[in-house]
Design a protein around this motif. Structure first.
Motif, PDB file in Angstrom:
ATOM      1  N   ARG A 106       0.792  -1.164  -0.075  1.00 41.56           N
ATOM      2  CA  ARG A 106       0.130  -0.129  -0.032  1.00 41.56           C
ATOM      3  C   ARG A 106       1.034   1.168   0.135  1.00 41.56           C
ATOM      4  O   ARG A 106       1.189   1.949   1.034  1.00 41.56           O
ATOM      5  CB  ARG A 106      -0.943  -0.065   1.253  1.00 41.56           C
ATOM      6  N   ASP A 245      -4.092  -3.111   7.985  1.00 40.89           N
ATOM      7  CA  ASP A 245      -5.387  -2.440   7.699  1.00 40.89           C
ATOM      8  C   ASP A 245      -5.775  -1.267   8.227  1.00 40.89           C
ATOM      9  O   ASP A 245      -6.046  -0.213   7.487  1.00 40.89           O
ATOM     10  CB  ASP A 245      -6.649  -3.527   7.972  1.00 40.89           C
ATOM     11  N   ASP A 249      -5.563   3.043   6.456  1.00 42.53           N
ATOM     12  CA  ASP A 249      -6.462   4.035   6.239  1.00 42.53           C
ATOM     13  C   ASP A 249      -6.019   5.508   6.905  1.00 42.53           C
ATOM     14  O   ASP A 249      -6.382   6.273   6.427  1.00 42.53           O
ATOM     15  CB  ASP A 249      -7.922   3.558   7.039  1.00 42.53           C
ATOM     16  N   VAL A 277      -7.324   1.019  -1.568  1.00 47.28           N
ATOM     17  CA  VAL A 277      -7.533   0.490  -0.155  1.00 47.28           C
ATOM     18  C   VAL A 277      -9.027   0.937   0.444  1.00 47.28           C
ATOM     19  O   VAL A 277      -9.281   0.154   1.497  1.00 47.28           O
ATOM     20  CB  VAL A 277      -6.562   1.631   0.770  1.00 47.28           C
TER      21      VAL A 277
HETATM   22 MN    MN Z   1      -9.328  -1.576   5.148  1.00 42.21          MN
END
Ligand code: MN
Ligand code: NAD
Ligand code: IPM
Length: 368
Positions: A106, A245, A249, A277
């Motif tokens: 990411r 995760d 964000d 994402v």
């Molecule tokens: Mn997520």
């Protein structure tokens, strides 16, 4: 280059943003002389509605046979009452697991044109360039089946990791750092969790093989704080599934919107599933205002990581940058200057920036 690409639009804004990515790839293919063939399949709530399950066998099979997969997003309030094992999110977890996509990359990079879109101060955001390497097929997401106990008054979720699962993602973290600024931050909760203590041991062991990479350990709570106070102190972050995760964000705040972040879910042989994402954004679905840039940038990652098409990937990224420099942005980006536009218009601007000759009517008319 001739490639078969599976499209899994999914739910909410998934279909809207997938259309943008498909148009961008079609344009790139015609500009560079490639042939991309798209096949659409169902996943998530869309699959529940049509086939009664969030991940039909036929979708798994098609993805296994394909050269790469693009996924929009899954989930939404329509499916909140379905049994847990049938939730749309199980479709996404299932496809990651069945394809063995253990590494989720990411990238979070400051976009110069969006420096004022972040609620963080300019001097904090400036020069941020982070790669989050998130473990994707283990941990709390995939432990023993969760269960309610004591007449529903207690609950068990299991965090389970094999050493080998930790080793391969930690190696991926080191390898990623080695080709960047050689600085790896391993994020865990070793002051509380046994799994994190094992994680930390493995990081220390692997560090011996990567003496050129500077390693530091950070507890996840402190990492969450540092991510928005000193983001430019990070290079590569490697962490387990749930921490990755949540932190990704949070990191999206650096760019100004969750809608800007792409991701690549890959395994060692280069096979990958590429997905923004963010989620299905039910609050703005079907309004024509979803930000497609995270999805478009995910398509660029597909070209780079699965097909080795670096120049084409960079061209997409340049076109997105240019579109932002021209002042165009969707309403999720809170900036006063520039021109606020919807999904379709911003996609057209990216397409125009991609083509040397200007956008052809035939491509414009393909937008559905
Ligand atoms: Mn997520
Ligand atoms: P979300 O990411 O869908 O939305 C969070 C907020 O960000 C919302 O206000 C939304 O409008 C905004 N947003 C997200 N993407 C945007 C975009 N491209 N353009 C403009 N605004 C955007 O998270 P949520 O609301 O917590 O979850 C909604 C559903 O999505 C849930 O069912 C969740 O499980 C699912 N979800 C799926 C994925 C995925 O498929 N990869 C990821 C996260 C959440
Ligand atoms: C993501 C999402 C998923 C995750 C959900 C929808 C299962 O939040 O891709 O970040 O937690 O991995």
């Amino acid at each position: 280059m001739d490639k078969q690409i599976i499209l899994l639009p999914g739910d909410g804004i998934g279909r809207e943003i997938m259309e943008s990515a498909r148009l961008v790839l079609t344009t790139i293919a015609s500009e560079y002389g490639h042939k991309f063939t798209f096949h659409e399949h169902a996943i998530g709530g869309d699959a529940i509605d049509h086939y009664g399950v969030p991940l039909p066998e036929e979708t798994i099979h098609a993805c296994q046979e394909a050269d790469a997969v693009l996924l929009g997003a899954v989930g939404g309030p329509e499916w909140d009452t379905v049994p847990a094992h049938l939730r749309p999110e199980k479709g996404l977890l299932g496809i990651r697991k069945s394809l063995g996509l253990f590494a989720n990359l990411r990238p979070v990079k400051e976009f110069a044109a969006l420096i004022h879109a972040s609620p963080l101060k300019e001097e904090i955001v400036k020069d941020s360039d982070i790669m989050i390497v998130r473990e994707l097929t283990g941990g709390l997401y995939f432990g023993q089946p969760s269960e309610r106990r004591e007449n529903g008054n207690a609950v068990v979720d299991t965090l389970y990791y094999r050493r080998s699962e930790m080793e391969r993602i930690i190696e991926k973290g080191f390898e990623t750092a080695r080709i960047r600024k050689k600085h790896l931050t391993s994020v865990d909760k070793a002051n509380v969790l046994e799994s994190s203590r094992m994680w930390r041991e493995i990081v220390e062991e692997k560090a011996k093989d990567y003496q050129d990479v500077k390693v530091e350990h950070l507890l996840v709570d402190a990492a969450a704080m540092k991510l928005i106070t000193q983001p430019n102190q990070f290079d590569v972050i490697v962490t387990e599934n749930l921490f990755g995760d949540i932190l990704s964000d949070e990191a999206s705040v650096l760019t100004g919107s969750l809608g800007m972040l792409p991701s690549a879910s890959i395994r060692s042989d280069g096979v990958g599933l590429y997905e923004p994402v963010h989620g299905s954004a039910p609050d703005i679905a079907a309004k024509g205002i979803a930000n497609p840039l995270g999805m478009i940038l995910s398509a660029a990652l597909m070209l780079r990581y699965s097909f080795g098409l670096e120049e084409e990937a960079a061209e997409i990224e340049r076109s997105v940058d240019e579109c932002l420099e021209q002042g165009f942005h969707t309403p999720d980006l809170k900036i006063r200057e520039g021109t606020q536009v919807g999904t379709k218009k911003i996609t057209e601007i990216v397409l125009e920036n991609l083509t040397t000759k200007g956008i052809s009517d035939s491509i414009c008319n393909m937008y559905v």
